[in-house]
Design a protein around this motif. Structure first.
Motif, short mmCIF file in Angstrom:
data_model
loop_
_atom_site.label_atom_id
_atom_site.label_comp_id
_atom_site.label_asym_id
_atom_site.label_seq_id
_atom_site.Cartn_x
_atom_site.Cartn_y
_atom_site.Cartn_z
N LYS A 38 -2.66 -40.04 33.96
CA LYS A 38 -3.32 -38.73 33.92
C LYS A 38 -3.91 -38.41 32.55
N LYS A 144 1.22 -22.21 25.25
CA LYS A 144 -0.07 -22.58 25.87
C LYS A 144 -0.14 -24.09 26.16
N THR A 145 0.93 -24.80 25.82
CA THR A 145 0.98 -26.25 25.99
C THR A 145 0.99 -26.61 27.47
N TYR A 146 0.45 -27.80 27.82
CA TYR A 146 0.46 -28.30 29.20
C TYR A 146 1.91 -28.56 29.61
N LYS A 147 2.32 -28.00 30.74
CA LYS A 147 3.72 -28.02 31.14
C LYS A 147 3.95 -28.90 32.37
N VAL A 148 4.89 -29.82 32.23
CA VAL A 148 5.24 -30.75 33.30
C VAL A 148 6.70 -30.53 33.68
N GLU A 169 7.04 -22.03 34.81
CA GLU A 169 5.81 -22.10 35.62
C GLU A 169 5.02 -23.34 35.19
N PRO A 170 4.91 -24.35 36.06
CA PRO A 170 4.35 -25.64 35.64
C PRO A 170 2.84 -25.76 35.86
N ASP A 171 2.25 -26.67 35.09
CA ASP A 171 0.89 -27.15 35.40
C ASP A 171 0.96 -28.36 36.33
N LEU A 172 2.08 -29.09 36.25
CA LEU A 172 2.26 -30.30 37.06
C LEU A 172 3.75 -30.47 37.36
N TYR A 186 3.73 -24.93 45.61
CA TYR A 186 3.29 -25.70 44.43
C TYR A 186 2.74 -27.07 44.81
N LYS A 189 0.02 -28.76 42.93
CA LYS A 189 0.32 -29.15 41.54
C LYS A 189 1.31 -30.31 41.49
#
Length: 203
Positions: A38, A144-148, A169-172, A186, A189
């Motif tokens: 990714k 603000k970081t991408y969250k997994v 609350e995740p981005d992925l 979800y 995601k």
């Protein structure tokens, strides 16, 4: 899309004939492979936040693989005396790894990272989340970081989808074997990680 309960998932893990230490290795390696596919991991800063359950063990394994490609810090918020043997074995593998920094909560600025991986609670969440974990999850959420998330976002019930007093609350979401029933909202995601368990067809 097939959904699975935590009870079904535990039964699969217990009866699949694959040692739990191998399932954990497969999970962590697959997290790495999905992130590598990714993202261009070179020069990315990654923070993994494990607790002392098996979800944290998956995070320790992922840290080991990711550290071969980029800078990895581990914020271990659990108690190593409470680690089960498989998670403890994987904690020991990263404890003295020169490529991985194990940090204290006071030493972390979440804005320093490109990706944060939540490996705090997996399917074992039950009831109210207390401090210091509640404050930690709140602060992770503000980043603000991408969250997994590994398997299940911390603070969300994997069977009902009910949210605890705080939740991640995740981005992925990288979920193991099948999406848990509580995560239907979800599914867009979520990526399913194959950890080697074969589901037997119904009789």
């Amino acid at each position: 899309m097939r959904m699975i309960s935590t009870q079904e998932m535990r039964a699969l893990e217990d009866n699949c004939g694959i040692p739990r230490i191998v399932l954990m290795e497969n999970a962590g390696k697959t997290i790495y492979n999905i992130l590598k596919e990714k993202f261009d991991l070179k020069d990315r800063r990654i923070l993994i936040v494990p607790y002392h359950g098996n979800n944290g063990g998956d995070g320790f394994v992922a840290a080991r693989y990711l550290a071969d490609d980029t800078e990895v810090d581990v914020l271990f918020v659990g108690d190593d005396s409470k680690l089960k043997k498989e998670a403890l074995a994987n904690f020991k593998k990263i404890e003295n790894n020169e490529k991985i920094q194990i940090l204290s909560l006071e030493a972390v600025d979440f804005s320093d990272y490109d990706i944060i991986i939540d490996a705090i609670f997996g399917t074992g969440i039950d009831g109210k989340i207390k401090d210091p974990l509640a404050t930690l999850i709140t602060n992770l959420g503000k980043s603000k970081t991408y969250k997994v998330c590994v398997d299940v976002p911390s603070g969300i019930n994997p069977d009902t989808g009910e949210k605890a007093n705080v939740f991640f609350e995740p981005d992925l979401i990288i979920t193991m074997h099948d999406i848990k029933k509580g995560l239907e909202g979800y599914k867009d995601k979520t990526i399913i990680a194959d950890i080697g368990i074969k589901t037997m067809p119904p009789k």
